[in-house]
Design an enzyme around this catalytic site. Sequence first.
Site, short mmCIF file in Angstrom:
data_model
loop_
_atom_site.label_atom_id
_atom_site.label_comp_id
_atom_site.label_asym_id
_atom_site.label_seq_id
_atom_site.Cartn_x
_atom_site.Cartn_y
_atom_site.Cartn_z
N TRP A 89 107.67 68.22 24.99
CA TRP A 89 107.27 66.81 25.02
C TRP A 89 106.00 66.59 24.22
O TRP A 89 105.85 65.57 23.54
CB TRP A 89 107.17 66.30 26.45
CG TRP A 89 108.52 66.17 27.07
CD1 TRP A 89 109.01 66.87 28.14
CD2 TRP A 89 109.60 65.31 26.64
NE1 TRP A 89 110.31 66.51 28.39
CE2 TRP A 89 110.70 65.56 27.49
CE3 TRP A 89 109.75 64.37 25.62
CZ2 TRP A 89 111.93 64.89 27.36
CZ3 TRP A 89 110.97 63.71 25.47
CH2 TRP A 89 112.03 63.97 26.34
N LYS B 111 111.76 59.88 36.71
CA LYS B 111 111.50 61.16 37.36
C LYS B 111 110.86 60.95 38.73
O LYS B 111 111.40 61.40 39.73
CB LYS B 111 110.62 62.03 36.47
CG LYS B 111 111.45 62.65 35.35
CD LYS B 111 110.86 62.55 33.99
CE LYS B 111 111.89 62.99 32.94
NZ LYS B 111 111.38 62.86 31.59
N ASP C 287 100.55 61.88 29.19
CA ASP C 287 101.97 61.60 29.43
C ASP C 287 102.31 62.21 30.78
O ASP C 287 102.63 63.39 30.89
CB ASP C 287 102.81 62.23 28.31
CG ASP C 287 104.31 62.13 28.60
OD1 ASP C 287 104.69 61.53 29.63
OD2 ASP C 287 105.10 62.65 27.78
C1 LIG Z 1 111.28 62.69 30.33
C2 LIG Z 1 110.02 62.80 29.58
C3 LIG Z 1 109.77 62.03 28.44
C4 LIG Z 1 110.79 61.10 27.83
O1 LIG Z 1 110.94 59.99 28.62
P1 LIG Z 1 111.89 58.77 28.18
O2 LIG Z 1 111.60 57.79 29.26
O3 LIG Z 1 113.29 59.29 28.17
O4 LIG Z 1 111.47 58.31 26.84
C5 LIG Z 1 108.54 62.15 27.84
N1 LIG Z 1 107.59 62.98 28.32
C6 LIG Z 1 107.81 63.75 29.41
C7 LIG Z 1 106.73 64.65 29.91
C8 LIG Z 1 109.03 63.67 30.08
O5 LIG Z 1 109.23 64.42 31.17
#
Ligand SMILES: *Cc1c(COP(=O)(O)O)cnc(C)c1O
Length: 360
Positions: free
Chosen positions: A102, A196, A172
């Site tokens: 990521w 999540k 993030d």
């Molecule tokens: C799942 C995830 C993403 C991507 O998220 P989307 O909502 O599908 O764009 C980005 N960063 C992390 C750490 C993730 O777990």
Amino acid sequence: MSRPFNFSAGPAMLPQAVLEKAQAEMLDWHGSGMSIMEMSHRGKEYLSVAEKAESDLRSLMNISDDYAVLFLQGGASSQFAMVPMNLLRGKRKADYINTGAWSKKAIAEAKLFCDVNVAASSEDKKFSYAPAQDTWQLSNDAAFVHYTPNETIGGVEFHWVPETGDVPLVADMSSTILSRPIEVSKFGVIYAGAQKNIGPAGLTLAIVRKDLMGQTLAGTPSMFDYKIHADNDSMYNTPSTYAWYLAGLVFEWLQEQGGLEGMARINQRKAQKLYAAIDNSDFYANPVQVDCRSWMNIPFTLANADLDKTFLDEALKANLKTLKGHRSVGGMRASIYNAMPEAGVDALVEFMQDFEKRYG
Ligand SMILES: *Cc1c(COP(=O)(O)O)cnc(C)c1O
């Protein structure tokens, strides 16, 4: 009805109590005669839902008025662009920490907008750790520092918050937000896709320090401007109304679990149980440096990869779903976010021990 324990990395399990409440309110929300999905986002009923979700989140995370809380769309992936568009503020460079899949995506997107200095990376050891702060080579002219507190695919988590002085820290938090208390005031921007640990897919949360807003790159579309969303209470356009409502139910559920302190205790215990099962066996292994192991996403391999398919087939029969590791790393991965009951972890550990006895 016995629901399976679903170890999916996202979209992930939601608390059953939340789903039941949503079901009970589906056709007629609080005597309105309407489903939330059918309501105007500008009507007083929906506004009360939206406002309560925001104020509950603010109290759960202890978010001060110095921060805007934005309920956006586009996923964390849109934030990869939105962060530089909003935070460069006339500068040309940003520092990024590269800890896995990521981070890499965030870095690639940022390169569309600015010079990226990768100030630290764990690529040398296959992204199996979080680089210590004293190894970071931060630049003196960076507009912000971006990192990924929990790498969802690698299962690597920072159990500490970096210090970046006056340079805004951007996180993030897609796969770790709400898993424990954090000090929001240490961050410039926190963002997370909802699917999540927050609610259904389609909602993206951004917590933005207000003084960082309003200086976007020339040409930034309105939908990518934090300030426009903040000035319009996240209703510049039609928000993801149902997902926002459901996130609100999750926030109420979190309060009932003892808030984020309560959640942290449960999450740590769940993770420890699973890591202990892996470490106490010669059959299972986790590649992550012990002090950087994620509480949320736990990858593990079997001593004999030829047994992977059998493991997954039998797990499914034991009501344990979506344990297959990410296609880029193979093996298994158990994602055990807030909504995964402790009984789910217990069931997985029991299954793993039994499987090892029969095949190990
Ligand atoms: C799942 C995830 C993403 C991507 O998220 P989307 O909502 O599908 O764009 C980005 N960063 C992390 C750490 C993730 O777990």
